[in-house]
Design a protein around this motif. Structure first.
Motif, PDB file in Angstrom:
ATOM      1  N   THR A 100     -14.196  -6.921  -4.224  1.00 47.11           N
ATOM      2  CA  THR A 100     -14.640  -5.563  -3.924  1.00 47.11           C
ATOM      3  C   THR A 100     -16.148  -5.569  -4.127  1.00 47.11           C
ATOM      4  O   THR A 100     -16.624  -5.899  -5.207  1.00 47.11           O
ATOM      5  N   THR A 112     -18.792   0.844  -0.834  1.00 46.74           N
ATOM      6  CA  THR A 112     -17.947  -0.127  -1.520  1.00 46.74           C
ATOM      7  C   THR A 112     -16.783  -0.486  -0.613  1.00 46.74           C
ATOM      8  O   THR A 112     -16.102   0.399  -0.088  1.00 46.74           O
ATOM      9  N   ARG A 114     -13.503  -3.573  -0.068  1.00 44.52           N
ATOM     10  CA  ARG A 114     -12.764  -4.770  -0.480  1.00 44.52           C
ATOM     11  C   ARG A 114     -12.599  -5.626   0.763  1.00 44.52           C
ATOM     12  O   ARG A 114     -12.283  -5.124   1.845  1.00 44.52           O
TER      13      ARG A 114
END
Length: 160
Positions: A100, A112, A114
């Motif tokens: 992440t 952000t 992942r």
């Protein structure tokens, strides 16, 4: 009923039931453990929907209702069969599959994501494919590294 009318109905039904296969990516089918479980669940759902369609008495409607789950079943069976589960990264030093990553764009936005498999990718949910342009450039980088993506600089501020 004329024979011509019957053939038109059959042709229409055939075009609705002979769906082209879903395209399969040429990239390795890397997945997280959760991604494999999701693929298996989607395969079960397609199989269940196909089985439910087989209970329809009218043959044309049975074919229509079964076409999409049959196509999806072939796709998800292939994706489950070729899935390569990648364990979560053991280190947060460098960006890797399953990491992440938080980064700051040069316009000040902080994002952000992942990094996951192609079938798992959902940018709105914070997951991008490992073959996406952003993920490809971020792989192997560390906190503090600055990279250019689509003419815009981004700085990695955190890796989990």
């Amino acid at each position: 009923m004329s024979v011509a009318f019957t053939k038109e109905d059959s042709a229409a039904t055939a075009s609705e039931t002979l769906l082209p296969d879903r395209p399969i990516s040429p990239h390795p089918n890397l997945v997280t453990e959760a991604g494999l479980k999701a693929l298996q669940q989607q395969l079960r759902q397609a199989q269940d929907a196909y089985e439910a369609a087989q209970g329809i008495e009218d043959v044309d409607e049975r074919r229509r209702q079964g076409a999409l789950p049959l196509r999806d079943g072939r796709y998800f069976a292939a994706r489950v069969r070729t899935a390569q589960v990648v364990p979560d990264p053991t280190s947060a030093e460098n960006v890797a599959f399953g990491s992440t990553v938080t980064f700051r764009r040069d316009d000040g936005r902080v994002q952000t994501y992942r990094i996951v498999g192609e079938d798992e990718a959902d940018p709105k949910a914070g997951m991008i494919s490992f073959v996406s342009p952003v993920a490809t450039i971020l792989m192997g980088k560390a906190v503090g590294d600055v990279v250019t993506v689509s003419g815009q600089e981004i700085e990695i501020v955190a890796i989990k």
